[in-house]
Write an enzyme that holds these catalytic residues in place. Structure first.
Site, PDB file in Angstrom:
ATOM      1  N   GLU A  82     -45.834   7.200  97.152  1.00 22.84           N
ATOM      2  CA  GLU A  82     -44.686   7.495  98.027  1.00 22.84           C
ATOM      3  C   GLU A  82     -43.462   7.897  97.205  1.00 22.84           C
ATOM      4  O   GLU A  82     -43.420   7.708  95.985  1.00 22.84           O
ATOM      5  CB  GLU A  82     -44.365   6.286  98.900  1.00 22.84           C
TER       6      GLU A  82
ATOM      7  N   LYS B 131     -34.174   9.351 103.614  1.00 19.90           N
ATOM      8  CA  LYS B 131     -35.371   8.509 103.679  1.00 19.90           C
ATOM      9  C   LYS B 131     -36.089   8.830 104.991  1.00 19.90           C
ATOM     10  O   LYS B 131     -35.529   8.651 106.073  1.00 19.90           O
ATOM     11  CB  LYS B 131     -34.921   7.043 103.627  1.00 19.90           C
TER      12      LYS B 131
ATOM     13  N   VAL C 249     -43.609   4.361 103.356  1.00 22.82           N
ATOM     14  CA  VAL C 249     -45.040   4.067 103.476  1.00 22.82           C
ATOM     15  C   VAL C 249     -45.604   4.749 104.723  1.00 22.82           C
ATOM     16  O   VAL C 249     -46.648   5.413 104.662  1.00 22.82           O
ATOM     17  CB  VAL C 249     -45.280   2.538 103.519  1.00 22.82           C
TER      18      VAL C 249
ATOM     19  N   LYS D 154     -42.393  -6.924 101.162  1.00 16.08           N
ATOM     20  CA  LYS D 154     -41.265  -7.327 100.315  1.00 16.08           C
ATOM     21  C   LYS D 154     -40.793  -8.714 100.743  1.00 16.08           C
ATOM     22  O   LYS D 154     -40.753  -9.018 101.931  1.00 16.08           O
ATOM     23  CB  LYS D 154     -40.155  -6.286 100.428  1.00 16.08           C
TER      24      LYS D 154
HETATM   25  N1  PSU Z   1     -41.646  -0.722  98.063  1.00 13.59           N
HETATM   26  C1  PSU Z   1     -40.782  -0.821  97.020  1.00 13.59           C
HETATM   27  N2  PSU Z   1     -39.560  -0.233  97.159  1.00 13.59           N
HETATM   28  C2  PSU Z   1     -39.226   0.470  98.301  1.00 13.59           C
HETATM   29  C3  PSU Z   1     -40.146   0.576  99.381  1.00 13.59           C
HETATM   30  C4  PSU Z   1     -41.339  -0.056  99.201  1.00 13.59           C
HETATM   31  O1  PSU Z   1     -41.113  -1.418  95.973  1.00 13.59           O
HETATM   32  O2  PSU Z   1     -38.125   1.002  98.373  1.00 13.59           O
HETATM   33  C5  PSU Z   1     -39.801   1.383 100.615  1.00 13.59           C
HETATM   34  C6  PSU Z   1     -41.094   1.931 101.202  1.00 13.59           C
HETATM   35  O3  PSU Z   1     -40.964   3.328 101.285  1.00 13.59           O
HETATM   36  C7  PSU Z   1     -41.202   1.306 102.571  1.00 13.59           C
HETATM   37  C8  PSU Z   1     -39.755   1.201 102.939  1.00 13.59           C
HETATM   38  O4  PSU Z   1     -41.935   2.101 103.466  1.00 13.59           O
HETATM   39  O5  PSU Z   1     -39.183   0.707 101.708  1.00 13.59           O
HETATM   40  C9  PSU Z   1     -39.555   0.291 104.120  1.00 13.59           C
HETATM   41  O6  PSU Z   1     -38.345   0.584 104.718  1.00 13.59           O
HETATM   42  P1  PSU Z   1     -37.978   0.004 106.168  1.00 13.59           P
HETATM   43  O7  PSU Z   1     -37.928  -1.474 105.967  1.00 13.59           O
HETATM   44  O8  PSU Z   1     -36.643   0.624 106.497  1.00 13.59           O
HETATM   45  O9  PSU Z   1     -39.054   0.464 107.098  1.00 13.59           O
END
Ligand code: PSU
Ligand code: MN
Length: 305
Positions: A27, A89, A109, A162
């Site tokens: 990604e 993003k 993702v 995360k």
């Molecule tokens: N994993 C990491 N760093 C990131 C992300 C994932 O180590 O920045 C990103 C991925 O692209 C994931 C996104 O899809 O954060 C999730 O964002 P949100 O919580 O806004 O859906």
């Protein structure tokens, strides 16, 4: 009019897919929003290197000038990594705007899964997936990564959701969506910077071949949707929960005070934690992504065998 998403493949990716050789998607939101410059560029390159060394082909995914691409040039990587915060993003909902307006954007993702699947790539390595945020019972903040895992046929290798997220709630959501969650050589879901979240998994597999075999059985039998593989961060780079929890709480509090929400929240939290931990979280983040890229290559190789 064709209703298929068209993906522009680099020559390297095109040849590999054509020959049935293993390809691993990567990604680009990690590059634009997840890691600071210049570590983001270093990491992006090191992931590609690790995958090539294993004998697979890396396909970093992004949208450039409104065109979904798999396999980026060095110039495109630099463009994504140098323009922190000016690059959009893109998750599932953002793709139509980017395509129709000819915009540049990094893919989350969810969006990476969509483009990978359209290109015929079955394996994808990331750092940590998005999931259910704390307070989601009131603010409804659930990452679009989860419903995507419910419907798009890609195996996603991560170090867990995360740890800024509500991991037990994320696991419940994945169960509802019917997403198999595999612990690679582990019995509990990893928690990104830490090797365990304490949430027990029912499926532990110890080899890439067994994981590939599970994916084949899922997809050959009409059980559409993603497969999530949890791969714990290497022991020597782990930040134990006791050490990272205070930083996470501080970051969550700062986000609340500053009223950060929506797509800004995840990048804000990652950046805050990096500052609070004096950069230790960054080192761990880099290591876990590299670890995931290596396992993803093994799985892609097993799938293509
Ligand atoms: N994993 C990491 N760093 C990131 C992300 C994932 O180590 O920045 C990103 C991925 O692209 C994931 C996104 O899809 O954060 C999730 O964002 P949100 O919580 O806004 O859906
Ligand atoms: Mn969100």
């Amino acid at each position: 009019m064709s209703n298929k998403l068209k993906v522009k493949l680099s020559d390297e990716v095109k040849q590999a897919l054509h020959a049935g050789r293993p390809v691993v998607a990567l990604e680009s939101t990690i590059i634009s929003h997840g890691l600071p410059y210049p570590e983001n560029i270093e990491t992006a390159k090191s992931l590609e290197h690790i995958i090539r060394q294993k004998g697979a082909t890396p396909a970093t995914i992004a949208v450039i000038d409104g065109i979904p691409k798999a396999g980026l040039t060095e110039e495109e990587l630099l463009h994504l990594g140098n323009s922190q915060n000016t690059i959009t993003k893109l998750s599932r909902r953002d793709l139509p705007l980017a395509l129709s307006q000819g915009l540049d954007g990094s893919t989350t993702v969810a969006a990476t899964m969509i483009i990978a699947a359209a290109a015929g790539i079955q394996v994808f390595a990331t750092g940590g997936i998005g999931g259910v945020h704390h307070g989601a019972d009131k603010n409804f903040d659930v990452s679009a990564d989860l419903p995507e895992l419910g419907k798009t046929d890609v195996a996603v290798i991560c170090a867990g959701p995360k740890a800024i997220l509500d991991i037990p709630a994320t696991m419940e959501y994945l169960e509802t969506l019917g997403v198999p969650v595999i612990g690679y050589q582990c019995d509990t879901m990893p928690a990104f910077w830490s090797r365990t979240s304490g949430v027990a998994l029912e499926c532990r597999l110890d080899t890439a071949a067994e994981i590939a075999n599970l994916c084949k059985h899922k997809w050959q039998t009409g059980l559409t949707g993603g497969v999530l593989i949890g791969n714990p961060v290497p022991e020597k780079e782990e930040i134990p929960p006791a050490q990272i929890t205070a930083a996470i709480h501080q970051a969550l509090k700062d986000a609340e005070t500053q009223k950060i929400s929506g797509k800004q929240l995840t990048p804000f939290l990652l950046d805050s934690i990096r500052h609070i931990t004096d950069g230790i979280s960054l080192k761990t983040n880099k290591s876990l992504i590299e670890n995931n890229a290596a396992l993803a290559a093994d799985i892609a190789i097993a799938l293509s065998a």
